[in-house]
Design a protein around this motif. Structure first.
Motif, PDB file in Angstrom:
ATOM      1  N   LEU A 148     -43.630  11.269   0.209  1.00 52.69           N
ATOM      2  CA  LEU A 148     -44.633  11.429  -0.844  1.00 52.69           C
ATOM      3  C   LEU A 148     -44.007  11.071  -2.182  1.00 52.69           C
ATOM      4  CD1 LEU A 148     -46.140  14.928   0.059  1.00 52.69           C
ATOM      5  CD2 LEU A 148     -47.280  12.726   0.329  1.00 52.69           C
ATOM      6  N   ASN A 149     -44.606  10.138  -2.889  1.00 52.82           N
ATOM      7  CA  ASN A 149     -44.127   9.774  -4.209  1.00 52.82           C
ATOM      8  C   ASN A 149     -44.952  10.450  -5.283  1.00 52.82           C
ATOM      9  OD1 ASN A 149     -42.012   7.981  -3.483  1.00 52.82           O
ATOM     10  ND2 ASN A 149     -43.528   6.421  -2.974  1.00 52.82           N
ATOM     11  N   SER A 150     -44.333  10.710  -6.415  1.00 51.14           N
ATOM     12  CA  SER A 150     -45.055  11.279  -7.543  1.00 51.14           C
ATOM     13  C   SER A 150     -46.024  10.244  -8.107  1.00 51.14           C
ATOM     14  CB  SER A 150     -44.071  11.719  -8.628  1.00 51.14           C
ATOM     15  OG  SER A 150     -43.313  10.604  -9.075  1.00 51.14           O
ATOM     16  N   GLY A 151     -46.991  10.728  -8.868  1.00 49.99           N
ATOM     17  CA  GLY A 151     -47.967   9.827  -9.468  1.00 49.99           C
ATOM     18  C   GLY A 151     -49.066   9.401  -8.521  1.00 49.99           C
ATOM     19  N   LYS A 152     -49.179  10.076  -7.373  1.00 51.60           N
ATOM     20  CA  LYS A 152     -50.181   9.742  -6.367  1.00 51.60           C
ATOM     21  C   LYS A 152     -50.997  10.979  -5.999  1.00 51.60           C
ATOM     22  CE  LYS A 152     -48.538   5.502  -5.406  1.00 51.60           C
ATOM     23  NZ  LYS A 152     -49.315   4.245  -5.526  1.00 51.60           N
ATOM     24  N   GLU A 183     -47.628  25.210 -14.444  1.00 53.57           N
ATOM     25  CA  GLU A 183     -46.837  24.071 -14.947  1.00 53.57           C
ATOM     26  C   GLU A 183     -45.895  23.558 -13.860  1.00 53.57           C
ATOM     27  OE1 GLU A 183     -46.343  24.490 -19.653  1.00 53.57           O
ATOM     28  OE2 GLU A 183     -45.201  26.003 -18.555  1.00 53.57           O
ATOM     29  N   ALA A 184     -46.438  23.319 -12.688  1.00 53.69           N
ATOM     30  CA  ALA A 184     -45.643  22.912 -11.527  1.00 53.69           C
ATOM     31  C   ALA A 184     -45.372  21.417 -11.534  1.00 53.69           C
ATOM     32  CB  ALA A 184     -46.376  23.315 -10.249  1.00 53.69           C
ATOM     33  N   GLU A 185     -44.487  21.007 -10.661  1.00 57.79           N
ATOM     34  CA  GLU A 185     -44.211  19.588 -10.432  1.00 57.79           C
ATOM     35  C   GLU A 185     -44.959  19.075  -9.206  1.00 57.79           C
ATOM     36  OE1 GLU A 185     -39.984  18.947 -10.207  1.00 57.79           O
ATOM     37  OE2 GLU A 185     -39.584  20.223 -11.953  1.00 57.79           O
ATOM     38  N   ILE A 186     -45.275  20.011  -8.296  1.00 61.47           N
ATOM     39  CA  ILE A 186     -45.934  19.675  -7.037  1.00 61.47           C
ATOM     40  C   ILE A 186     -47.165  20.561  -6.891  1.00 61.47           C
ATOM     41  CG2 ILE A 186     -45.665  19.588  -4.524  1.00 61.47           C
ATOM     42  CD1 ILE A 186     -42.564  19.526  -5.133  1.00 61.47           C
ATOM     43  N   LEU A 220     -53.315  14.862 -13.192  1.00 63.55           N
ATOM     44  CA  LEU A 220     -51.996  15.352 -12.764  1.00 63.55           C
ATOM     45  C   LEU A 220     -51.140  14.212 -12.218  1.00 63.55           C
ATOM     46  CD1 LEU A 220     -53.055  18.680 -10.997  1.00 63.55           C
ATOM     47  CD2 LEU A 220     -51.792  18.477 -13.144  1.00 63.55           C
ATOM     48  N   ALA A 221     -51.751  13.353 -11.413  1.00 64.41           N
ATOM     49  CA  ALA A 221     -51.010  12.206 -10.877  1.00 64.41           C
ATOM     50  C   ALA A 221     -50.553  11.289 -12.003  1.00 64.41           C
ATOM     51  CB  ALA A 221     -51.887  11.433  -9.883  1.00 64.41           C
ATOM     52  N   ASN A 222     -51.410  11.073 -12.981  1.00 68.82           N
ATOM     53  CA  ASN A 222     -51.042  10.219 -14.113  1.00 68.82           C
ATOM     54  C   ASN A 222     -49.924  10.833 -14.948  1.00 68.82           C
ATOM     55  OD1 ASN A 222     -52.979   8.348 -13.374  1.00 68.82           O
ATOM     56  ND2 ASN A 222     -54.525   9.093 -14.794  1.00 68.82           N
ATOM     57  N   GLU A 223     -49.779  12.154 -14.859  1.00 69.20           N
ATOM     58  CA  GLU A 223     -48.678  12.840 -15.552  1.00 69.20           C
ATOM     59  C   GLU A 223     -47.384  12.795 -14.739  1.00 69.20           C
ATOM     60  OE1 GLU A 223     -50.138  16.780 -16.204  1.00 69.20           O
ATOM     61  OE2 GLU A 223     -51.807  16.107 -17.473  1.00 69.20           O
ATOM     62  N   VAL A 247     -49.425  15.344  -5.922  1.00 68.36           N
ATOM     63  CA  VAL A 247     -50.654  16.061  -5.588  1.00 68.36           C
ATOM     64  C   VAL A 247     -50.954  15.823  -4.109  1.00 68.36           C
ATOM     65  CG1 VAL A 247     -53.087  16.416  -6.131  1.00 68.36           C
ATOM     66  CG2 VAL A 247     -51.500  15.697  -7.940  1.00 68.36           C
ATOM     67  N   LEU A 248     -50.944  16.909  -3.323  1.00 66.10           N
ATOM     68  CA  LEU A 248     -51.153  16.826  -1.883  1.00 66.10           C
ATOM     69  C   LEU A 248     -52.330  17.714  -1.501  1.00 66.10           C
ATOM     70  CD1 LEU A 248     -50.097  15.721   0.821  1.00 66.10           C
ATOM     71  CD2 LEU A 248     -48.558  17.691   0.937  1.00 66.10           C
ATOM     72  N   VAL A 249     -53.313  17.129  -0.798  1.00 67.81           N
ATOM     73  CA  VAL A 249     -54.590  17.807  -0.568  1.00 67.81           C
ATOM     74  C   VAL A 249     -54.994  17.696   0.899  1.00 67.81           C
ATOM     75  CG1 VAL A 249     -57.010  17.950  -1.270  1.00 67.81           C
ATOM     76  CG2 VAL A 249     -55.290  17.102  -2.892  1.00 67.81           C
ATOM     77  N   VAL A 250     -55.196  18.846   1.552  1.00 63.24           N
ATOM     78  CA  VAL A 250     -55.803  18.841   2.883  1.00 63.24           C
ATOM     79  C   VAL A 250     -57.296  18.620   2.708  1.00 63.24           C
ATOM     80  CG1 VAL A 250     -56.320  20.204   4.942  1.00 63.24           C
ATOM     81  CG2 VAL A 250     -54.057  20.353   3.889  1.00 63.24           C
ATOM     82  N   ASN A 251     -57.832  17.602   3.390  1.00 60.83           N
ATOM     83  CA  ASN A 251     -59.237  17.227   3.201  1.00 60.83           C
ATOM     84  C   ASN A 251     -59.886  16.984   4.560  1.00 60.83           C
ATOM     85  OD1 ASN A 251     -61.488  16.420   1.473  1.00 60.83           O
ATOM     86  ND2 ASN A 251     -61.135  14.363   2.268  1.00 60.83           N
TER      87      ASN A 251
END
Length: 265
Positions: free
Chosen positions: A47-51, A175-178, A203-206, A210-214
């Motif tokens: 998982l990469n940040s910004g996604k 104020e998390a990172e994940i 959040l991704a743009n910051e 961001v990880l979401v069960v959908n």
């Protein structure tokens, strides 16, 4: 004759270092067993940040199990989850986790403000007074999700969509990172869904993860950058276009899903 300046070794070193500095989570051969039943086996991805990344799959595929296993909330039978070269479970102060609404006690006597301020406990410490900075951060989080007018309302008196907004505000206050969300769109209205996806994008743009069960394979899929498709094992992981294909969905769902190419556009 034109003179072309080639990049120097220093330039390439800087570029390589920049790539290496991107925060990422690496899941290696993760497996989870419930007694003798393998709920999840040999799952690996990055998982990469910004996604904004969605975890999708049929009922019983192990979506929530994967999320909890990554965070160390349940025991894993094999594998590791690494963030910035360290086990993720040892860095939970950097994680904001919102469980399924069905796992929350809505009869607990807490107001909207109480719930959002809980997001500041890790920063403040137990049994210590919240600072003015923490209060301001929580106020901003409530404003961001459009729930400031409800700050004194008991949490149990809110609608499902309003409750989900409040827990999103609590996550923002950390104020998390994940940011990890387990089925945040279950039982909520379309307006709240749009608000939540908008904040996920911010959040991704910051630069956050961001990880979401959908569980929905409809038009909401277009809001995800990347997808992780499961059915007790990894079917596919990567960009939405790469994962959300007829072949992959058939492997995960069999004949239980109708594929619409336009949904992934």
């Amino acid at each position: 004759m034109r003179t072309i300046s080639l990049p120097t070794d220093e330039h390439w070193t800087q570029q390589i270092c920049h790539v290496r500095d991107i925060p990422r989570i690496t899941v290696n051969h993760l497996g989870v067993k419930y007694r003798t039943v393998e709920a999840l086996q040999d799952v690996s991805f990055t998982l990469n940040s910004g996604k904004v990344t969605g975890i999708i799959g049929p009922n019983g595929a192990g979506k929530s199990t994967l999320l909890k296993g990554m965070l160390g909330l349940i025991p894993v039978s094999s594998g590791t989850t690494i963030y910035q070269n360290q086990p993720l479970m040892d860095q939970l102060a950097k994680v904001a986790y919102v469980p399924q609404r069905s796992q929350i006690d809505w009869t607990y006597p807490a107001t909207v403000w109480d719930v959002v301020m809980m997001g500041r406990v890790k920063k403040t410490g137990w049994f210590r007074r919240f600072s003015n900075v923490s209060r301001k951060i929580s106020e901003t989080a409530l404003e961001r999700v459009g729930m400031s007018a409800f700050r004194d309302r008991p949490i149990g008196q809110l609608s499902g969509g309003q409750q989900q907004r409040v827990f999103l505000a609590r996550a923002l206050a950390q104020e998390a990172e994940i940011f990890c969300f387990d089925e945040p769109f279950a039982g909520i209205d379309q307006k709240t869904e749009a608000v939540i996806f908008e904040i996920f994008r911010e959040l991704a743009n910051e630069g956050k993860i961001v990880l979401v069960v959908n569980h929905d394979l409809g038009e909401s899929i277009a809001n995800f950058d990347d997808l992780i498709l499961l059915n007790q094992g990894l079917i596919a992981a990567g960009s939405r276009e790469k994962v959300f294909t007829q072949e992959n969905l058939y492997r995960a769902y069999g004949g239980q899903v109708i594929f619409f190419q336009g949904k992934a556009a």
